[in-house]
Design a protein around this motif. Structure first.
Motif, PDB file in Angstrom:
ATOM      1  N   LEU A 187      14.072  -9.502   3.390  1.00  0.00           N
ATOM      2  CA  LEU A 187      15.031  -8.656   4.109  1.00  0.00           C
ATOM      3  C   LEU A 187      15.222  -7.311   3.385  1.00  0.00           C
ATOM      4  N   LEU A 220      15.944  -3.937  11.727  1.00  0.00           N
ATOM      5  CA  LEU A 220      16.133  -5.078  10.832  1.00  0.00           C
ATOM      6  C   LEU A 220      16.756  -6.259  11.595  1.00  0.00           C
ATOM      7  N   ALA A 274      23.392  -7.259  10.471  1.00  0.00           N
ATOM      8  CA  ALA A 274      22.252  -6.938   9.587  1.00  0.00           C
ATOM      9  C   ALA A 274      22.732  -6.223   8.327  1.00  0.00           C
ATOM     10  N   PHE A 329      14.799  -9.797  11.948  1.00  0.00           N
ATOM     11  CA  PHE A 329      15.330 -11.018  11.331  1.00  0.00           C
ATOM     12  C   PHE A 329      16.281 -11.790  12.254  1.00  0.00           C
ATOM     13  N   LYS A 379      22.453  -7.521   4.524  1.00  0.00           N
ATOM     14  CA  LYS A 379      21.768  -6.686   3.514  1.00  0.00           C
ATOM     15  C   LYS A 379      22.574  -6.675   2.210  1.00  0.00           C
TER      16      LYS A 379
END
Lengths: 176, 85
Positions: free
Chosen positions: A123, A137, A149, A141, A153
């Protein structure tokens, strides 16, 4: 082909094939003329592709094959220990190839986090290496959205930071 | 998480000058924050190394494909000719 971005995973392979077909013959010819072998040509070409990918804005380069061939040529001259002339010194390439502040990352630590924190490393690579937007992202994912997201992160940053913290107590990881 | 966001902003150089000064001061007196900052910097370096490793694998796979699949035969012949001495 040229309008597609190199950071899009689905087109990345096609772009690399395109660059091999267009630029590798030039690199191979140059390396061969100056005493190198096929493996040398493959090595410097790989590194040139990596430098293209890591460039801040690779899509701003109009002629990627010429750019990659130029970098590979420069890398080969450097590798072969030959003095390059001023004309050959592409200042742009030069500044990118020099990373005096980059510390050597411990291979042992890298191997450890690649296993212990695989999902988070993937990630974080998407964010900081592939430079995906939060929207991309989230899609890659399968998060519900950009906010999710972003939260993930930071969770991953904390997780890997904590792993490093714990492992830093084992000095061998940092001073291989 | 605020701490992580703050450190990211500081390390990326995107922090406002006033906030940066404040952060510099906090780093001098707050050992925990300083340690987190150092480890977060190492995290970014590690992620870059990991990303590069994955990309290198991907490029190697493309290279092997080009040098082994029949579709690229003329390309391969052209390259091999260059190294025949």
């Amino acid at each position: 082909m040229e309008t597609e971005t190199i950071r899009q995973v689905q087109t990345r392979e096609e772009q690399f094939i395109f660059l091999y077909e267009r630029a590798f013959p030039k690199t191979a010819a140059f390396v061969s003329r100056s005493g190198g072998n096929l493996e040398d040509a493959k090595d410097v070409f790989q590194d040139a592709l990596i430098l293209l990918y890591e460039k801040e804005d690779p899509e701003s380069i109009q002629d990627k094959p010429s750019y990659v061939a130029g970098i590979a040529r420069h890398l080969w001259l450097k590798k072969a220990g030959k003095k390059r002339s001023q004309a050959e010194a592409a200042s742009e390439a030069q500044s990118e190839l020099l990373e005096p502040n980059e510390r050597q990352v411990s291979k042992r630590l890298l191997r450890y986090v690649a296993v212990a924190g695989k999902k988070c490393m993937e990630l974080l690579t998407g964010v900081y290496y592939d430079k995906l937007s939060m929207k991309e992202l989230a899609s890659k994912f399968e998060f519900s959205g950009e906010r999710s997201a972003t939260a993930q992160k930071y969770k991953c940053l904390e997780k890997i930071r904590e792993v490093i913290k714990q492992r830093s107590l084992n000095k061998e990881d940092f001073y291989e | 998480m605020n701490n992580t966001v703050l450190i990211e902003s500081y390390l990326s150089g995107k922090m406002e000058p006033g906030d940066r000064l404040l952060m510099d001061a906090r780093l001098l007196i707050d050992h925990g924050l300083r340690v987190n900052c150092e480890h977060q910097q190492q995290t970014y370096e590690l992620v870059k190394a990991y990303g590069r490793l994955c990309l290198k694998r991907e490029i190697t796979a493309v290279q092997e494909h080009i040098f082994s699949v029949g579709k690229h035969e003329s390309f391969r012949q052209k390259i091999n000719k260059l190294f025949k001495r």
